[in-house]
Motif scaffolding. Structure first.
Motif, short mmCIF file in Angstrom:
data_model
loop_
_atom_site.label_atom_id
_atom_site.label_comp_id
_atom_site.label_asym_id
_atom_site.label_seq_id
_atom_site.Cartn_x
_atom_site.Cartn_y
_atom_site.Cartn_z
N PRO A 1 0.82 -1.23 0.00
CA PRO A 1 0.00 0.00 0.00
C PRO A 1 0.84 1.26 0.00
CG PRO A 1 -0.90 -1.59 1.55
CD PRO A 1 0.43 -2.12 1.12
N LEU A 2 1.93 1.27 0.77
CA LEU A 2 2.79 2.45 0.83
C LEU A 2 3.44 2.70 -0.53
CD1 LEU A 2 4.11 4.71 2.44
CD2 LEU A 2 5.91 3.09 3.10
N ILE A 3 3.92 1.65 -1.17
CA ILE A 3 4.55 1.78 -2.49
C ILE A 3 3.54 2.31 -3.51
CG2 ILE A 3 5.63 0.51 -4.39
CD1 ILE A 3 6.74 -1.43 -2.28
N ALA A 4 2.31 1.75 -3.46
CA ALA A 4 1.27 2.16 -4.40
C ALA A 4 0.92 3.64 -4.23
CB ALA A 4 0.03 1.29 -4.22
N VAL A 5 0.80 4.07 -2.99
CA VAL A 5 0.44 5.47 -2.73
C VAL A 5 1.57 6.40 -3.16
CG1 VAL A 5 -0.01 7.16 -0.91
CG2 VAL A 5 -1.19 4.97 -0.88
N VAL A 6 2.81 6.03 -2.88
CA VAL A 6 3.95 6.86 -3.27
C VAL A 6 4.00 7.03 -4.79
CG1 VAL A 6 6.48 6.96 -3.38
CG2 VAL A 6 5.35 6.34 -1.24
N VAL A 7 3.75 5.93 -5.52
CA VAL A 7 3.76 5.98 -6.99
C VAL A 7 2.60 6.82 -7.52
CG1 VAL A 7 3.53 4.61 -9.10
CG2 VAL A 7 4.97 3.79 -7.23
N ALA A 8 1.41 6.64 -6.90
CA ALA A 8 0.21 7.32 -7.40
C ALA A 8 0.10 8.78 -6.95
CB ALA A 8 -1.04 6.56 -6.94
#
Length: 226
Positions: free
Chosen positions: A18-25
């Motif tokens: 989730p953290l990776i996804a939010v950082v990318v998005a």
């Protein structure tokens, strides 16, 4: 050992996903996003896009909590019995299933944030059905592994009576495991037939009923052994 390393790697990946996804998005999200929805699935508050980091942070904290629980379950077992690996692995599996729910919620709300969805009913896939679908699968898996749990004070159907002795513990885990599997199957079926509040209420009633029935059974089993 190899399976344990793979399980740990999967656990860490799901916890950080989730953290990776939010950082990318994050750079592509609008500055104003839906921050809260009411019971009617209508947005009730708009917030800053930085609030998208809330779910990832909760997921990481929960992941660390389950990891500590897994270590605690292992340490409570006697050395050399082999059961410490059993309890630790099962706790990891329970943690993975729980974290998957957080992951799904994160991606769901990222979609809602990106499109600035004002009513969740407009989203092509139902959050309620997805969440309880995952819950149903999790209950089936947990129901299968509960009878394999060794007696401990961290995970499993832990009541005053189920902890009485090994025999009552095994009977209680097996009985509650069956109830969880049946509840999971029923919830999965309901996901295709119902939606919204009705699906939520019936699913939660099934889950609570299974837990209460398991507790009552552990009491009766303890009385019988006594």
């Amino acid at each position: 050992m190899k399976n344990k390393k793979l399980l740990t790697a999967l656990y860490i990946i799901l916890m950080l996903l989730p953290l990776i996804a939010v950082v990318v998005a994050y750079p592509f999200l609008p500055d104003k996003i839906p921050a809260h929805y009411g019971m009617n699935n209508q947005v009730t508050r708009w917030g800053n896009k930085s609030e998208t980091f809330i779910f990832p942070i909760i997921t990481i904290f929960f992941g660390f909590f389950m990891y500590i629980a897994a270590r605690g379950a292992a340490e409570q077992e006697k050395k050399g019995s082999g059961s410490e690996k059993n309890n630790s692995t099962i706790t990891f599996v329970a943690g993975i299933l729980s974290i998957m729910v957080f992951d799904i919620l994160t991606f769901y709300f990222l979609y809602a944030d990106f499109h600035q969805v004002e009513n969740l009913n407009d989203v092509p896939f139902s959050l309620t059905k997805i969440s309880f679908g995952v819950l149903g699968i999790a209950l089936i898996i947990l129901g299968n592994i509960m009878p394999k749990l060794k007696r401990n004070s961290i995970i499993g159907l832990r009541t005053t009576w189920s902890m009485k002795n090994v025999v009552v513990w095994k009977k209680s885990q097996r009985f509650c495991g069956i109830l969880f599997m049946l509840s999971g199957i029923i919830i999965l079926i309901l996901c295709f037939l119902l939606e919204g509040t009705l699906l939520t209420v019936i699913s939660l009633v099934l889950l609570v009923s299974a837990a209460i029935a398991g507790s009552i059974y552990s009491y009766l089993a303890a009385q019988k052994e006594t």
